[in-house]
Design a protein around this motif. Structure first.
Motif, PDB file in Angstrom:
ATOM      1  N   LYS A   1       0.830  -1.219   0.000  1.00  0.00           N
ATOM      2  CA  LYS A   1       0.000   0.000   0.000  1.00  0.00           C
ATOM      3  C   LYS A   1       0.857   1.258   0.000  1.00  0.00           C
ATOM      4  O   LYS A   1       0.391   2.325  -0.419  1.00  0.00           O
TER       5      LYS A   1
ATOM      6  N   THR B   1      -8.968  -2.460   5.309  1.00  0.00           N
ATOM      7  CA  THR B   1      -8.882  -3.750   5.979  1.00  0.00           C
ATOM      8  C   THR B   1      -7.568  -3.816   6.770  1.00  0.00           C
ATOM      9  O   THR B   1      -7.133  -4.886   7.161  1.00  0.00           O
TER      10      THR B   1
ATOM     11  N   ASP C   1      -4.193  -2.453   6.049  1.00  0.00           N
ATOM     12  CA  ASP C   1      -2.918  -2.025   5.466  1.00  0.00           C
ATOM     13  C   ASP C   1      -2.997  -0.644   4.824  1.00  0.00           C
ATOM     14  O   ASP C   1      -2.046   0.143   4.898  1.00  0.00           O
TER      15      ASP C   1
ATOM     16  N   GLY D   1      -8.540  -8.506  -3.474  1.00  0.00           N
ATOM     17  CA  GLY D   1      -9.657  -8.188  -2.591  1.00  0.00           C
ATOM     18  C   GLY D   1     -10.528  -7.127  -3.235  1.00  0.00           C
ATOM     19  O   GLY D   1     -11.533  -7.413  -3.867  1.00  0.00           O
ATOM     20  N   ASN D   2     -10.092  -5.880  -3.108  1.00  0.00           N
ATOM     21  CA  ASN D   2     -10.812  -4.780  -3.747  1.00  0.00           C
ATOM     22  C   ASN D   2     -10.445  -4.668  -5.233  1.00  0.00           C
ATOM     23  O   ASN D   2     -11.006  -3.869  -5.966  1.00  0.00           O
ATOM     24  N   LEU D   3      -9.437  -5.412  -5.649  1.00  0.00           N
ATOM     25  CA  LEU D   3      -9.011  -5.591  -7.040  1.00  0.00           C
ATOM     26  C   LEU D   3      -8.280  -4.377  -7.632  1.00  0.00           C
ATOM     27  O   LEU D   3      -8.116  -4.289  -8.842  1.00  0.00           O
ATOM     28  N   GLY D   4      -7.814  -3.485  -6.773  1.00  0.00           N
ATOM     29  CA  GLY D   4      -6.998  -2.362  -7.250  1.00  0.00           C
ATOM     30  C   GLY D   4      -5.629  -2.827  -7.702  1.00  0.00           C
ATOM     31  O   GLY D   4      -5.101  -2.368  -8.718  1.00  0.00           O
ATOM     32  N   ASN D   5      -5.048  -3.767  -6.951  1.00  0.00           N
ATOM     33  CA  ASN D   5      -3.664  -4.133  -7.245  1.00  0.00           C
ATOM     34  C   ASN D   5      -3.543  -4.930  -8.534  1.00  0.00           C
ATOM     35  O   ASN D   5      -2.646  -4.692  -9.338  1.00  0.00           O
TER      36      ASN D   5
ATOM     37  N   ALA E   1      -7.241  -9.107   5.059  1.00  0.00           N
ATOM     38  CA  ALA E   1      -7.156  -7.880   4.249  1.00  0.00           C
ATOM     39  C   ALA E   1      -7.858  -8.041   2.897  1.00  0.00           C
ATOM     40  O   ALA E   1      -8.052  -7.051   2.188  1.00  0.00           O
ATOM     41  N   ILE E   2      -8.228  -9.262   2.543  1.00  0.00           N
ATOM     42  CA  ILE E   2      -8.953  -9.436   1.282  1.00  0.00           C
ATOM     43  C   ILE E   2     -10.370  -9.960   1.545  1.00  0.00           C
ATOM     44  O   ILE E   2     -10.991 -10.581   0.691  1.00  0.00           O
TER      45      ILE E   2
ATOM     46  N   HIS F   1      -2.286 -13.528   2.909  1.00  0.00           N
ATOM     47  CA  HIS F   1      -2.699 -13.182   1.531  1.00  0.00           C
ATOM     48  C   HIS F   1      -1.705 -13.750   0.532  1.00  0.00           C
ATOM     49  O   HIS F   1      -2.082 -14.271  -0.522  1.00  0.00           O
TER      50      HIS F   1
ATOM     51  N   THR G   1       2.105  -9.479  -0.751  1.00  0.00           N
ATOM     52  CA  THR G   1       1.544  -8.135  -0.590  1.00  0.00           C
ATOM     53  C   THR G   1       1.810  -7.509   0.775  1.00  0.00           C
ATOM     54  O   THR G   1       1.663  -6.291   0.924  1.00  0.00           O
ATOM     55  N   ALA G   2       2.124  -8.325   1.777  1.00  0.00           N
ATOM     56  CA  ALA G   2       2.380  -7.734   3.100  1.00  0.00           C
ATOM     57  C   ALA G   2       3.447  -8.539   3.831  1.00  0.00           C
ATOM     58  O   ALA G   2       3.734  -9.696   3.486  1.00  0.00           O
TER      59      ALA G   2
HETATM   60  C1  LIG Z   1      -1.968  -7.597   2.389  1.00  0.00           C
HETATM   61  C2  LIG Z   1      -2.946  -7.357   1.293  1.00  0.00           C
HETATM   62  N1  LIG Z   1      -2.972  -8.212   0.277  1.00  0.00           N
HETATM   63  C3  LIG Z   1      -3.822  -8.036  -0.746  1.00  0.00           C
HETATM   64  C4  LIG Z   1      -4.714  -6.998  -0.757  1.00  0.00           C
HETATM   65  C5  LIG Z   1      -5.647  -6.906  -1.910  1.00  0.00           C
HETATM   66  O1  LIG Z   1      -5.402  -5.819  -2.739  1.00  0.00           O
HETATM   67  P1  LIG Z   1      -6.626  -5.220  -3.568  1.00  0.00           P
HETATM   68  O2  LIG Z   1      -7.622  -4.782  -2.528  1.00  0.00           O
HETATM   69  O3  LIG Z   1      -6.043  -4.100  -4.335  1.00  0.00           O
HETATM   70  O4  LIG Z   1      -7.141  -6.338  -4.404  1.00  0.00           O
HETATM   71  C6  LIG Z   1      -4.739  -6.091   0.284  1.00  0.00           C
HETATM   72  C7  LIG Z   1      -5.687  -4.983   0.294  1.00  0.00           C
HETATM   73  O5  LIG Z   1      -6.147  -4.521   1.293  1.00  0.00           O
HETATM   74  C8  LIG Z   1      -3.813  -6.270   1.346  1.00  0.00           C
HETATM   75  O6  LIG Z   1      -3.776  -5.425   2.382  1.00  0.00           O
END
Ligand SMILES: Cc1ncc(COP(=O)(O)O)c(C=O)c1O
Length: 451
Positions: A124, A153, A155, A256-260, A325-326, A373, A401-402
């Protein structure tokens, strides 16, 4: 050179706005995206861009040492260097998962992009440096912005709080009460944000923050705000740069929110358009089975042997998952993600709770320390490899992602055998006394048992 970029409605090319405007949605209520003047970017040769990016990589010349601002012209050209708020994000390790790949998957060319090795411990930071820098630029241009707000969520709020604090811009975060980890919660608290725990889930927080930011003095920092996507797309640039400008065959990313997933596709597509790369990788969006609305939509389209379409999608009530987080049932960036997956011949896969926990533990045993995740993405990788979809000899990148340290409750519960399923890789600490002879003898016994 200062190429131009602007906000544009995803569904109407003629609807454009300046990047200095406070705007998140098109007139029809659809998503906006940042569009760059590709002609201007093409006025430099691909080789010249590569040279520039290689010269800037990890150096100290402000702001180019940041992995995001190294790509300044492609990310947010409207922001002046003096308004950049950077904590030197990006440039993260591309971990060669040699042992995990060879022992478990018969894959020698497997890599994990460690996006969690970052200031606040998740990817993030990449988007937030762009968003908060843009806010600083807008304030410098006279926009009356009082604070920046997000639903999260866990991060996103940590990243926003850190970048806001660095820039002395007030931050409001809306969190689903009791649904994020202790480490995630304490981050915005420590950074001095106004932290609000709402008695709802993430989707409920998202609805409230959209209402809150109808007031233009409160700026919206969620990934619906397409400025964040611009920072996150540098993940793709870094991956190909780290492979000496070669494109991997597959990129797997938890969604999750599908931005990434949208951001990663955008990065590859723009590099293709300017000629930095000659083909696109295939993308895999990896969802938790408990929060899998995109997976369900994909299955529907796959059963009818056609491309995924918006009409396949039904929002759902996301259930509790270790991949907290997803846990999202109504992803905001859905239209961009659908387009991204179709363009990159994408797949959507899912992982159950035990699959994600075991995959994370298996990979941890080979030197990683995965968040849940990333566990989802690794479990999906294992499935696709065992099904033969990912073929021998292919180059695969998993987006981590984290940082696992933000999710120690998950890992501790796995190893203590406290999760509601078998944990075949649980590693229990051995409790010993203090007598040296006895301790040494027990250590030998334990090593023999493990051999
Ligand atoms: C650790 C982690 N992985 C994956 C995601 C998913 O990313 P996105 O919401 O852009 O799909 C998030 C989003 O909150 C996240 O914090």
């Amino acid at each position: 050179m200062r190429p131009r970029a602007w906000f544009q409605a995803v569904d109407d090319e003629s609807e454009r706005y300046s990047l200095g405007e406070v705007i998140y949605r098109s007139q029809s209520g659809g998503l906006l995206e940042v569009v760059h003047d590709m002609e201007a970017l093409r006025s430099r040769s691909p080789a010249a861009w590569m040279r520039t990016f290689d010269e800037r990589y990890g150096r100290s010349r402000w702001p180019y040492g940041s992995g995001v601002w190294a790509k300044h012209e492609w990310v947010q050209p409207h922001v002046e260097a003096s308004n950049v708020v950077s904590l030197y994000e990006g440039n993260t390790n591309l971990f060669w998962a040699e042992r995990y790949g060879k022992e478990h998957l018969n894959l020698g060319d497997l890599w994990v992009k460690q996006c969690g090795t970052s200031h606040t411990g998740s990817f993030k930071d990449l988007g937030m440096t762009v968003l908060v820098s843009s806010v600083k630029q807008m304030i410098a241009e006279g926009k009356p912005i009082r604070a920046v707000a997000c639903a999260s969520t866990g991060d996103t709020s940590a990243a926003l709080a850190a970048y806001g604090a660095a820039a002395a811009i007030p931050v409001v975060v809306l969190l689903p009460k009791g649904k994020i980890t202790a480490a995630q919660l304490v981050q915005p608290i420590a950074n001095g944000a106004l932290v609000c725990a709402l008695d709802t889930d993430f989707d409920g927080c998202m609805r409230v923050v959209q209402r809150l930011t109808e007031d233009p003095t409160l700026y919206l920092a969620n990934s619906m705000n397409s400025l964040r996507v611009e920072g996150q797309k540098t993940i793709s640039f870094e991956i190909v740069q780290q492979f000496d400008w070669e494109v991997p065959d597959w990129v797997l990313v938890p969604g999750g929110n599908l931005g990434n997933v949208s951001a990663i596709a955008k990065g590859f597509i723009e590099m293709l358009e300017v000629g930095l790369i000659a083909r696109l990788p295939r993308l895999v969006c990896c969802q938790a089975e408990k929060a899998n609305p995109l997976y369900r939509a994909y299955q529907k389209a796959a059963a009818e042997q056609r491309d995924l379409a918006m009409s396949d999608f039904q929002p759902m009530q996301a259930e509790a998952t270790l991949a907290s987080a997803i846990r999202i049932g109504d992803p905001v960036s859905l239209p961009k993600a659908v387009r991204a997956l179709v363009r990159c011949r994408g797949i959507v896969e899912q992982a159950s709770e035990s699959e994600l926990a075991d995959a994370a533990a298996r990979a941890d045993r080979t030197g990683m320390f995965n968040c849940p995740h990333t566990g989802v993405a690794l479990a999906c990788l294992e499935k696709l490899r065992h099904a033969g979809t990912i073929e021998d000899g292919q180059r695969v990148v998993v987006i981590s992602t984290a940082h696992g340290l933000k999710f120690t409750e998950f890992k501790a519960a796995y190893h203590a055998g406290e999760l509601p399923f078998e944990a075949p890789l649980a590693n229990h600490p051995v409790e010993l006394g203090s007598d040296p002879d006895e301790v040494v003898a027990q250590i030998h016994r334990a090593l023999d048992e493990r051999a």
